[in-house]
Motif scaffolding. Structure first.
Motif, short mmCIF file in Angstrom:
data_model
loop_
_atom_site.label_atom_id
_atom_site.label_comp_id
_atom_site.label_asym_id
_atom_site.label_seq_id
_atom_site.Cartn_x
_atom_site.Cartn_y
_atom_site.Cartn_z
N THR A 196 0.89 -1.12 -0.07
CA THR A 196 -0.07 -0.13 -0.01
C THR A 196 0.80 1.06 0.05
OG1 THR A 196 -0.18 0.50 2.45
CG2 THR A 196 -1.88 -1.01 1.57
N THR A 197 2.10 1.11 -0.64
CA THR A 197 2.83 2.32 -0.57
C THR A 197 2.33 3.14 -1.86
OG1 THR A 197 4.75 1.04 0.04
CG2 THR A 197 5.30 3.17 -0.85
N GLY A 198 2.09 2.68 -2.88
CA GLY A 198 1.51 3.37 -4.06
C GLY A 198 2.63 4.47 -4.81
N ALA A 203 -5.35 2.84 1.71
CA ALA A 203 -4.36 4.04 1.97
C ALA A 203 -3.18 3.80 1.21
CB ALA A 203 -4.36 3.95 3.53
N ALA A 204 -3.27 3.67 -0.05
CA ALA A 204 -2.24 3.12 -0.85
C ALA A 204 -1.75 4.01 -1.99
CB ALA A 204 -2.79 1.72 -1.51
N GLY A 205 -2.67 4.69 -2.57
CA GLY A 205 -2.30 5.77 -3.69
C GLY A 205 -2.18 5.37 -4.97
N THR A 239 -0.97 8.30 5.14
CA THR A 239 -0.13 7.94 4.16
C THR A 239 -0.73 7.03 2.74
OG1 THR A 239 -0.13 5.23 4.84
CG2 THR A 239 1.29 6.86 6.29
N THR A 240 -1.73 7.73 2.35
CA THR A 240 -2.36 7.23 1.10
C THR A 240 -1.48 7.60 -0.18
OG1 THR A 240 -4.67 7.69 1.87
CG2 THR A 240 -4.56 7.58 -0.24
N GLY A 241 -1.19 8.81 0.08
CA GLY A 241 -0.21 9.28 -1.21
C GLY A 241 -0.75 9.92 -2.46
N ASN A 261 5.38 3.74 3.84
CA ASN A 261 4.45 3.25 2.88
C ASN A 261 3.57 4.46 2.41
OD1 ASN A 261 4.55 0.49 4.82
ND2 ASN A 261 5.09 0.39 2.76
N ILE A 262 4.03 5.83 2.07
CA ILE A 262 3.16 6.66 2.03
C ILE A 262 3.28 6.99 0.27
CG2 ILE A 262 3.35 9.34 2.21
CD1 ILE A 262 5.05 8.86 4.63
N GLY A 263 4.46 6.81 -0.35
CA GLY A 263 4.16 6.63 -1.76
C GLY A 263 4.53 8.05 -2.64
K LIG Z 1 0.56 5.02 0.43
#
Ligand SMILES: [K+]
Ligand SMILES: [K+]
Lengths: 464, 464
Positions: B91-93, B199-201, B296-298, B413-415
């Motif tokens: 879920t980093t994105g 919350a992944a992006g 931390t969606t990004g 895991n922000i992205g």
């Molecule tokens: K993310």
């Protein structure tokens, strides 16, 4: 302040002579007033009061110390002068001067002297002097003591303070002699020593130690910076013949390891990127800046902001360490970072073996849970202070790395950073408001956060 | 993987159809082999083994999941494909794609789906599924559980997992419906939802959510990002009618406060600097990115790297927080930062009143010293991981802020980050080696550090 006053006469710097004379007069008046209040009865200082006392000492000493710079127009504003001298007394060594070499020599000497005075802690000096004024300052050391030293030296504070002061003066004389051998003038040798032994970093050259352009001088400074970043209690023990205690000291070992590993890795990167032609030059430049940042001295021998980013990142990581506890250095201190790392390692162990009893150890010693917790708390406040500082400084519109490193070079009393606040930069770029913020950050960092922050807590002012 | 396979047929993307078919075949073979090994007897998994199992699950799922991207030549190298899907499952994105909109739709759908699957944790799914394969995975949840939740939901893990999964699916359906109302196509509504709820992006647009150019869509995403960053155990309680418990939850309160304060301060700065013409627009842009980084969606709706440095610094500070424990978000988690702050406050109290007994409290609950210590240890390891990551990434020669934010956007895991890795950037600029390092950092961050690091400790492999 009498020494730079005398110097100003020798150098025939009349403006400075008048400025110092005026400042000294004011100080004498202030001193007399203070004596009138304090002489009447011996005051018992509580732990709480000592926080206020220590903080005030720095604030007031800086207020006076800044006058000569302002009066001689060395700096255009009082806020810049206050910044400069707070930077001196807190051994930060960040300068607001755009050029240094063309300033009055007596002023430069005074500026360097604040570094040296701040280095050993004017409070430690005050502990040896204050008693003669009828103030029993037994608790002052705990407010001033830099970092969590384990064994208390001796209960006789005055005696200890004198010995530490003696060691400090001894090393200073030694460095001056070594620098004189390197053909520096007495003025240069002394000002460089002021900056080195205080882990402070003011110098009388525009390009810091690089201005002397001498490998010999660089190495002398490297050695004495390393000494200034060590726990002075260890020298105390060494004098007593307990060298084994020094070698076994966990913090000392980590400190030396950090210096070796970072210097070596840095020099390899400098060689690979062909910044310097040979290993000897690369290790000199690498070690100098690694030690300068780790001990929070902040001297420079070149503008490392043009180095490969990898090398800059190496230095940036050291921004979050600092010297040893009980040294002249600032920052979070090696012992705290070591404790946090040990704690981290134990947390993994604990996850694997939930029922095992795991204790935080440093070297052979078990660290109490309470102490570990307060160290973690300290690191938390430290980082928060730096980040909030960076946020405020970011209103200047400077780059992110400039603002981040500026905040942490203030809180860590390092004095040089990255981006616009690298060795080639100076803090005249800051607005007066930011200079006051910077002064606050330097003071908070130097007095190990809690001493100052305690003054802002409700419970401090509650019970008289 | 059957859904994107079906989609590839619908969209007549033959290359993708073949790629998915090939991957699914391999997975079936692998699955059969695994079943042959596991069917024989119910395996009792110890806490220790679960670390290995969880880590392997992510590593292997990514290895398979990356195949379609590599086979369809969506990405030029397998390392980039692995990076992309690890970024999806963790879920980093963060994306290595230089352009997104012109890619095969079935591939983009699969890519988004890894976000959604990763979001609730494929392991939680596995906890509900594995038992049917004869594996009793009672300890898996403790390895997977995201952050230190206080009350265990119910001891019946499978039951709980199904309820959580239901809540997750419910919110997802809701978001799709809301987005459809905003006139998005089903494809867009679903892929945006994948990225939000995990919350992944990942998004199917080059300029992320900004590509839809709709204030309505922005606000829908803002609301559902906020939901995705909350502790799902709270929804569980809300369903049971214990709304009071939700409102009293200390972490929830801090989370909401952080969102309000940072969004508001950010929008004021945007207004003062005249980036946006009115408050309504400023608060939308400010809140969107504050929530996007905090949870931390990004996602992004503009390139904030051209914003005032103050606003960038605000976002950078949030890099060190993260979502709530038990949410789809990454980072250090609000509860840990809150605990550290409480600890810090207590340390000041303790200095003022050395004999007082001060306990770390969060909301009304006392946190055990052990827990506080392990939280401090976690934060230490987290920061160290990020800094070492930044050091490795700095070999790329990119700017300091790029390298620093890159490292922490991986571990957290922000992205999205700052500098070259802002909303307008992508990770094709990284060498294959750095892409593998990034994959490792993302995995370490997603599995809360210790799960992976435990595998590197001697004592893990000692007692079988
Ligand atoms: K993310
Ligand atoms: K310094």
């Amino acid at each position: 302040m009498c020494i730079p006053f005398a110097l100003s006469i020798v150098y025939k710097e009349q403006v400075a002579t008048e400025a110092f004379l005026f400042t000294i007069s004011i100080m004498v008046v202030f001193h007399v007033i203070l004596l009138l209040f304090l002489r009447k009865e011996p005051i018992k200082i509580k732990a709480k009061d000592s926080y206020l006392f220590v903080t005030l000492t720095w604030v007031i000493a800086t207020a006076f110390g800044a006058l000569p710079l302002y009066l001689t127009k060395t700096l255009p504003t009082y806020s810049a002068s206050y910044f400069e001298i707070m930077s001196g007394f807190t051994t930060t060594g960040a300068t607001a001067l755009q050029t240094i070499e063309d300033q009055l020599k007596s002023i430069l000497f005074w500026r360097g002297m604040t570094n040296w005075l701040g280095g050993m802690g004017i409070v430690v000096l005050f502990v040896a002097i204050l008693p003669f004024m009828g103030v029993r300052g037994a608790n002052l050391v705990s407010a001033e003591s830099v970092g969590p030293t384990k064994d208390k030296l001796t209960p006789h504070i005055q005696h200890t303070a004198m010995i530490l002061w003696g060691i400090y003066v001894g090393f200073s004389v030694l460095e001056v002699l070594f620098l004189l051998l390197g053909k520096l003038s007495i003025f240069d040798a002394v000002t460089v020593t002021f900056g080195t032994m205080g882990a402070a970093g003011f110098s009388a050259k525009n390009s810091s130690i690089g201005g002397y352009n001498s490998a010999y001088v660089d190495w002398v400074v490297i050695v004495f910076m390393t000494i200034a970043g060590m726990n002075f209690a260890l020298f105390f023990k060494a004098i007593q013949g307990r060298i084994d205690k020094v070698i076994k000291d966990a913090e000392f070992r980590v400190y030396i390891s950090l210096i070796f590993v970072f210097s070596l890795v840095g020099s390899v990167s400098l060689l690979i990127n062909r910044v310097y032609p040979n290993f000897f030059t690369a290790i000199r430049y690498s070690a100098f800046h690694v030690i300068s940042v780790l001990t929070t001295t902040g001297f420079a021998i070149c503008d490392y902001t043009s180095w490969p980013v990898f090398n800059q990142m190496l230095l940036f990581l050291l921004f979050f360490v600092g010297g040893c506890a009980g040294s002249a250095g600032g920052g979070m201190k090696v012992v705290r970072i070591s404790t946090l790392m040990t704690l981290a390692k134990n947390t993994i162990k604990k996850r694997l073996h939930p029922r095992a009893v795991v204790q935080t150890r440093l070297g052979g010693d078990i660290i109490a849970q309470d102490t570990t917790l307060s160290i973690a708390g300290f690191i938390g406040v430290y980082l928060l202070t730096g980040f909030v500082g960076a946020l405020i400084i970011s209103t200047s519109g400077r780059s992110l790395e400039t603002c981040l490193s500026a905040a942490f070079l203030f809180v860590g009393n390092i004095g040089i950073g990255l981006g616009d606040v690298g060795p080639a930069g100076n803090f005249s770029i800051f607005s007066p408001i930011l200079q006051w913020v910077a002064s606050f950050l330097m003071l908070v960092g130097r007095l190990e956060l809690f001493t100052v922050y305690a003054l802002f807590s409700k419970s401090f002012w509650k019970r008289g």
